[in-house]
Design an enzyme around this catalytic site. Structure first.
Site: not given
Ligand code: BG6
Length: 480
Positions: A379
């Site tokens: 991510e």
């Molecule tokens: C991570 C999670 O914390 O960040 C995701 O694994 C999440 O599920 C991503 O969507 C981004 O965070 P946000 O709050 O901007 O959606």
């Protein structure tokens, strides 16, 4: 533009990442049960609910909206979306399986065939386009029944339910999935027990023992899943998944350096040490003692954890964090659930998340130095507001810049000697934000016509970054 070109490994796993609850919708279709994301309201107030004690896990449609119920309707539109991922040249697609599609209440003994069949169709569609799935077994999607009637991960029984669920999907998809991860951002439970540990603390002062007991159960459950994966699919790899944000001391004051180290050890390393090295780190002994935490560790747990460690570390990286012992009077930085003080050297996103590509290089080096196992950035991305021009085009140069700088940081880390398997950009298609339930916090290469209030056609369109990322993958990171 970078001044040099980077050499990414030949089989580098370029792709994008999502989670079932943030894309699928169809929240009561196919016999699916209710999960935690289904009871979380939309809007910035969600973050307070996640962090404050006393949430009741009830749906209240008179007061709130529930954006995850429809999400972006991937449940019905997955073919169209996967075709778009394929057009970008994705080698992998990170998704999660919703526990409640397979075991709607979590405690059944027989899985729900409709749910299993749905993921068969999705996985087959990915393979049709030569995209390898990377599957998170649990991404903030615990069945609400387990929360309400068992106390979430506080309960030892949940370990058995999770093992049954994990074995069911490992067996069913053994020929279709070769990359797995156990719990999404497992360490996030330290700050947001609702999503990560499946319960809401009742009072701040009572949080310690339940929290760390719940973690212990997750570690046992994770080891059981790793064991099952290695037995059922010997050629698969299974990783942990942590939220990693390097912690910088605010200045050279040794007090601040020590404080940053303590924050870093608890948040970044406690869970990873257990899952990668197979044992509780030494620093936790003092922490447990000082917070009167007495864990109920059953016979055989520690041996199981030692024997069944993960093959790789998947992690999310959005930002670094700067820490100071005395925070009073300091400007706070917002962030991916945890926040420190403002770092004067960094700019921040529209949501206050500090942007720090070098922090990713630091993270990769720190993790590889410490663990010496392959790493996978599963991510990373920029949540931003996009503007649709009259002709329908979307010029998201800010997103391209963010991603480019982070890919450069990965290129540098690879030159530093880090063994990096791949990169899946978060929210490769616009989806519901986890922390705020907003649609307007967009991460995607693909735009989805849906607004925060729920209106919109759900039509998909390609942003400028779509074509940019397509070329990045096509040139294996040589052209950024
Ligand atoms: C991570 C999670 O914390 O960040 C995701 O694994 C999440 O599920 C991503 O969507 C981004 O965070 P946000 O709050 O901007 O959606």
């Amino acid at each position: 533009m970078p001044t040099k070109t980077y050499q990414f490994p030949e089989n580098f796993l370029w792709g994008g990442a999502t989670a079932a609850n943030q894309i699928e919708g169809g929240f009561h279709e196919g016999n699916k049960g209710l999960n935690i994301a289904d009871v979380l309201p939309g809007g910035k107030g969600r973050l307070n609910i996640l962090k404050e004690p006393g949430f009741n896990f009830e749906v209240n449609t008179e007061k709130y909206t529930y954006p995850n119920h429809e999400a972006i309707d991937f449940y019905h539109r997955y073919k169209e979306d996967i075709a778009l991922f394929a057009e970008m040249g994705f080698k992998v697609f990170r998704m999660s399986i919703a526990w409640t599609r397979i075991f709607p209440n979590g405690d059944e003994t027989v899985p729900n065939e409709e749910g299993l069949a749905f993921y068969d169709r999705v996985l087959d569609e990915l393979h049709k386009h030569n995209i390898e799935p990377v599957v998170t077994i649990s991404h903030y999607e615990m069945p609400v029944n387990l929360v309400k009637n068992y106390g979430g991960w506080r309960s030892r029984e949940v370990v058995t339910f999770f093992e049954r669920y994990a074995k069911t999907i490992l067996e069913r998809y053994q020929n279709k999935v070769k990359y797995w991860m156990t719990f999404n951002e497992i360490n996030s439970g330290l700050i947001m027990p609702i999503m990560g540990l499946g319960f809401s603390i009742q009072k701040e002062e009572d949080k310690y023992t339940p929290t760390f007991q719940a973690f212990h159960h997750q570690f046992v459950a994770s080891s059981l899943a790793v064991k099952a994966c290695h037995e059922i699919i010997p050629d698969a790899q299974i990783g942990c998944m942590i939220l990693y944000a390097p912690v910088y001391p605010y200045d050279a004051n040794p007090e601040n350096v020590m404080h940053a180290l303590e924050e870093e050890r608890l948040f970044n390393y406690y869970c990873a040490d257990v899952q990668v090295r197979g044992e509780y780190p030494a620093f936790m002994t003092r922490y447990f003692k000082e917070h009167n935490i007495e864990l109920d560790i059953k016979e055989g747990d520690l041996e199981l954890m030692k024997e069944h460690t993960v093959d790789y570390i998947g992690f999310s990286y959005y930002m670094s964090r700067t820490e100071k012992m005395q925070k009073a009077g300091e400007e706070q930085a917002d962030g991916n659930i945890m926040s420190g003080v403002r770092n004067p050297f960094l700019k921040a996103s529209d949501w206050g998340w500090e942007i720090d590509p070098t922090g990713l290089r630091i993270a990769l080096n720190q993790l590889y130095d410490r663990y010496r196992v392959p790493l996978f950035v599963v991510e990373n991305g920029l949540g931003a507001k996009d503007v649709v021009e009259e002709d329908g085009s979307i010029h998201d140069d800010y997103r391209i810049e963010y991603l480019r700088d982070h890919i450069v940081a990965m290129g540098e880390a690879i030159e530093d000697g880090v063994d990096l398997m791949g990169y899946t950009a978060w929210g490769c298609i616009d989806l519901v934000s986890a922390s705020t339930g907003e649609m307007s916090k967009r991460y995607g290469f693909i735009y989805v016509d849906k607004e925060d209030g729920g209106s919109g056609t759900l039509e998909r369109s390609k942003k400028k970054s779509f074509f940019w990322y397509q070329n990045v993958i096509n040139t294996n990171g040589k052209e950024l």
